[in-house]
Design a protein around this motif. Structure first.
Motif, short mmCIF file in Angstrom:
data_model
loop_
_atom_site.label_atom_id
_atom_site.label_comp_id
_atom_site.label_asym_id
_atom_site.label_seq_id
_atom_site.Cartn_x
_atom_site.Cartn_y
_atom_site.Cartn_z
N LEU A 144 61.74 13.44 39.46
CA LEU A 144 62.65 13.77 40.53
C LEU A 144 63.27 15.18 40.41
N ALA A 145 63.46 15.57 39.06
CA ALA A 145 64.03 17.00 39.01
C ALA A 145 62.98 18.00 39.45
N GLU A 146 61.85 17.77 39.68
CA GLU A 146 60.99 18.92 40.11
C GLU A 146 60.52 18.90 41.34
N LEU A 147 61.21 18.00 42.34
CA LEU A 147 60.91 17.60 43.84
C LEU A 147 61.55 18.78 44.50
N SER A 148 61.08 19.04 45.69
CA SER A 148 61.79 20.14 46.65
C SER A 148 62.38 19.08 47.54
N GLN A 200 59.74 17.42 49.63
CA GLN A 200 59.07 16.26 48.71
C GLN A 200 59.92 15.06 48.77
N LEU A 201 61.21 15.19 48.65
CA LEU A 201 62.18 14.19 48.60
C LEU A 201 61.96 13.24 49.88
N CYS A 202 61.76 13.90 50.83
CA CYS A 202 61.46 13.10 52.30
C CYS A 202 60.24 12.61 52.32
N GLY A 203 59.37 12.80 51.29
CA GLY A 203 58.03 11.91 51.26
C GLY A 203 58.22 10.69 50.19
N LEU A 204 59.51 10.27 49.73
CA LEU A 204 59.64 9.23 48.99
C LEU A 204 59.92 8.10 49.81
N ALA A 234 68.68 11.88 47.37
CA ALA A 234 69.19 13.29 46.56
C ALA A 234 68.79 13.09 45.12
N ALA A 235 68.40 14.34 44.86
CA ALA A 235 68.31 14.61 43.27
C ALA A 235 69.57 15.36 42.65
N GLN A 236 70.05 14.64 41.75
CA GLN A 236 71.28 15.13 41.19
C GLN A 236 70.86 15.53 39.73
N ARG A 237 71.52 16.15 38.93
CA ARG A 237 71.22 16.80 37.66
C ARG A 237 71.62 15.32 36.70
N ALA A 238 70.79 15.19 35.49
CA ALA A 238 71.05 14.14 34.64
C ALA A 238 72.48 14.03 34.26
N ALA A 283 69.81 6.55 36.90
CA ALA A 283 69.37 7.44 35.79
C ALA A 283 67.75 7.48 35.71
N VAL A 284 67.02 8.61 35.73
CA VAL A 284 65.71 8.89 35.72
C VAL A 284 65.41 10.12 34.61
N THR A 285 64.20 10.12 34.46
CA THR A 285 64.11 11.24 33.40
C THR A 285 64.37 12.60 34.08
N ASP A 286 65.39 13.29 32.99
CA ASP A 286 65.65 14.57 33.63
C ASP A 286 66.49 14.79 35.02
N ALA A 287 66.82 13.77 35.36
CA ALA A 287 67.86 13.67 36.82
C ALA A 287 68.36 12.67 37.03
#
Length: 186
Positions: A60-64, A67-71, A115-119, A150-154
């Motif tokens: 998740l932390a690496e997605l633009s 790319q989030l719209c592709g989830l 959305a992708a938020q920080r860890a 909570a997911v890896t790094d995000a």
């Protein structure tokens, strides 16, 4: 001719064995109105569990934002919540960088934000929720209900926004989050 008559008789015996006269396995009786209501709610709120092979999961932390719209597709969202337009990528906040994808309802003034938020943001929710083993919380406000996972790094953030939100909007956010989480590295 006798063989044909015997086959016909045998077929009738097999068909008779499947008739409703045979005792059926006992079902657990519904002893309360709550059980019936829960069953009705579960049938109204579809579950779209999906399996994503580990090698196809993304960080998740690496997605633009694109790319989030592709989830999540509009068809997924319609099955989980309500008919929606295609997702629109959003850069929500530059510091820290927060990316998202917003899906506006076809009608009704509602939207879903993935959305992708920080860890560490998963701790922002006021209430713990169960999404099948993924640590998650949620917060209900007047204009939105947000689920943090909570997911890896995000932290995955799923928000359902409306003029007035309620617990049903939180359930929608939970269903959407539960649908997205299997696609992510945890």
């Amino acid at each position: 001719m006798r063989r044909a008559a015997w086959l016909a008789a045998a077929a009738l015996v097999v068909v008779a064995g499947c008739s409703s006269e045979q005792p059926q396995p006992a079902e657990v009786p519904s002893t309360s109105a709550t059980s019936a209501e829960e069953s009705a709610t579960e049938s109204e709120a579809p579950s779209m569990t999906r399996e994503v092979p580990p090698e196809q999961r993304v960080r998740l932390a690496e997605l633009s934002a694109e790319q989030l719209c592709g989830l999540l597709t509009p068809a997924d969202l319609e099955a989980l919540a309500f008919p929606a337009e295609a997702g629109q990528p959003r850069e929500i906040d530059p510091d820290p960088p927060t990316r998202g994808c917003r899906y506006d309802a076809v009608s009704g003034g509602r939207s879903v934000l993935v959305a992708a938020q920080r860890a560490g943001f998963a701790e922002l929710g006021r209430e713990e929720v169960d999404l099948g083993g993924a640590p998650a919380t949620r917060t209900l406000r007047a204009s939105d209900c947000t689920v943090y996972v909570a997911v890896t790094d995000a932290t995955l953030q799923v928000s359902v926004a409306a003029a007035e939100t309620d617990v049903d909007d939180c359930r929608t956010a939970e269903r959407v989050a539960a649908h997205v989480v299997p696609a992510l590295v945890r």
